[in-house]
Structure formats: C-alpha cells, structure tokens
Scaffold this motif. Sequence first.
Motif, PDB file in Angstrom:
ATOM      1  N   UNK A  72      19.652 -10.154   0.222  1.00 47.73           N
ATOM      2  CA  UNK A  72      18.546 -10.426   0.948  1.00 47.73           C
ATOM      3  C   UNK A  72      18.030 -11.903   0.622  1.00 47.73           C
ATOM      4  N   UNK A  73      17.982 -12.205  -0.966  1.00 51.36           N
ATOM      5  CA  UNK A  73      17.645 -13.279  -1.537  1.00 51.36           C
ATOM      6  C   UNK A  73      18.657 -14.477  -1.125  1.00 51.36           C
ATOM      7  N   UNK A  74      19.699 -14.075  -1.122  1.00 53.60           N
ATOM      8  CA  UNK A  74      20.744 -15.146  -1.022  1.00 53.60           C
ATOM      9  C   UNK A  74      20.815 -15.715   0.609  1.00 53.60           C
ATOM     10  N   UNK A  75      20.485 -14.864   1.610  1.00 51.19           N
ATOM     11  CA  UNK A  75      20.505 -15.074   2.764  1.00 51.19           C
ATOM     12  C   UNK A  75      19.106 -15.631   3.527  1.00 51.19           C
ATOM     13  N   UNK A  76      18.159 -15.752   2.284  1.00 51.24           N
ATOM     14  CA  UNK A  76      16.863 -16.363   3.005  1.00 51.24           C
ATOM     15  C   UNK A  76      17.079 -18.005   3.057  1.00 51.24           C
ATOM     16  N   UNK A 111      33.611  -5.653  -5.417  1.00 56.61           N
ATOM     17  CA  UNK A 111      32.908  -4.971  -6.242  1.00 56.61           C
ATOM     18  C   UNK A 111      32.083  -5.796  -7.140  1.00 56.61           C
ATOM     19  N   UNK A 112      30.812  -5.409  -7.360  1.00 54.48           N
ATOM     20  CA  UNK A 112      29.626  -5.963  -8.086  1.00 54.48           C
ATOM     21  C   UNK A 112      30.011  -5.341  -9.576  1.00 54.48           C
ATOM     22  N   UNK A 113      29.824  -6.243 -10.439  1.00 48.80           N
ATOM     23  CA  UNK A 113      29.888  -5.777 -11.834  1.00 48.80           C
ATOM     24  C   UNK A 113      28.647  -6.298 -12.542  1.00 48.80           C
ATOM     25  N   UNK A 114      28.664  -5.905 -13.729  1.00 50.59           N
ATOM     26  CA  UNK A 114      27.206  -5.971 -14.612  1.00 50.59           C
ATOM     27  C   UNK A 114      27.182  -7.463 -14.665  1.00 50.59           C
ATOM     28  N   UNK A 115      28.102  -8.276 -15.041  1.00 54.78           N
ATOM     29  CA  UNK A 115      27.845  -9.593 -14.933  1.00 54.78           C
ATOM     30  C   UNK A 115      27.423 -10.512 -14.000  1.00 54.78           C
ATOM     31  N   UNK A 116      27.677  -9.898 -12.716  1.00 52.32           N
ATOM     32  CA  UNK A 116      27.030 -10.539 -11.392  1.00 52.32           C
ATOM     33  C   UNK A 116      25.548 -10.107 -11.306  1.00 52.32           C
ATOM     34  N   UNK A 117      25.364  -8.869 -11.552  1.00 52.59           N
ATOM     35  CA  UNK A 117      23.892  -8.487 -11.785  1.00 52.59           C
ATOM     36  C   UNK A 117      22.915  -9.301 -12.633  1.00 52.59           C
ATOM     37  N   UNK A 118      23.280  -9.506 -13.819  1.00 53.96           N
ATOM     38  CA  UNK A 118      22.905 -10.201 -14.828  1.00 53.96           C
ATOM     39  C   UNK A 118      22.583 -11.703 -14.377  1.00 53.96           C
ATOM     40  N   UNK A 119      23.654 -12.300 -13.871  1.00 53.29           N
ATOM     41  CA  UNK A 119      23.700 -13.641 -13.360  1.00 53.29           C
ATOM     42  C   UNK A 119      22.593 -13.900 -12.196  1.00 53.29           C
ATOM     43  N   UNK A 120      22.792 -12.730 -11.340  1.00 53.20           N
ATOM     44  CA  UNK A 120      21.601 -12.717 -10.239  1.00 53.20           C
ATOM     45  C   UNK A 120      20.151 -12.632 -10.688  1.00 53.20           C
ATOM     46  N   UNK A 121      20.137 -11.706 -11.708  1.00 55.58           N
ATOM     47  CA  UNK A 121      18.841 -11.600 -12.255  1.00 55.58           C
ATOM     48  C   UNK A 121      18.314 -12.855 -13.059  1.00 55.58           C
TER      49      UNK A 121
END
Length: 96
Positions: free
Chosen positions: A72-76, A1-11
Amino acid sequence: MIDRRTVLLGTAGLAVGSLLTGCQQAKNALKVSVLEGSVPAEVLKKFRKGSEEPVSFQVVTQMKTLFQQLQGWQSAPQQGFSLRQFLPRTKVEAGS
C-alpha cells in the motif's frame, strides 16, 4: 517470497521517510511496524533513545500484514522525494 531482509529494509525505509517528513509534522510520532520477534528489544530501545522525534512501534504478528502495508505504501502516489529506490524490486517491476 518476502524475507526478513526485505521487511527490515522496508521498515527502515518507512523510518527514514517519516524522519525526513517529521520536521514538518513535529506533533506526530514516528510509527514503525515491526514483525514480532524479528528485531531484538534492545535495538528498538536504542533506536527510540537515539531518535529526536517520538517513536511508536507497532508489533505485527503476521508477515502478510506487513507485506500488505508495504504494498500500500509503495503504490501510494509519490510526491517529492521517493524512497522507492531503496526497496527491493519485485519480479513484476524488474521485467518492466
């Protein structure tokens, strides 16, 4: 499950990557997708003021949309410097 920290790190990873390549693409604004309500407006304003390049924030209402963008960004195909090391590993990647 994706959490807020993951989204912020990805951003943050997207922001850093865009800044690093921004020297070559001075005409393009840094585009950052942010989950609605996840980052205070003051933080976004300070980020925009502190950035040397123009910044464009895209507010996304669904976490699923952000997750799909990150996938999509990770698999590019990777060329040169890779920010993949800063992203959290998924269960599939951790096993390989």
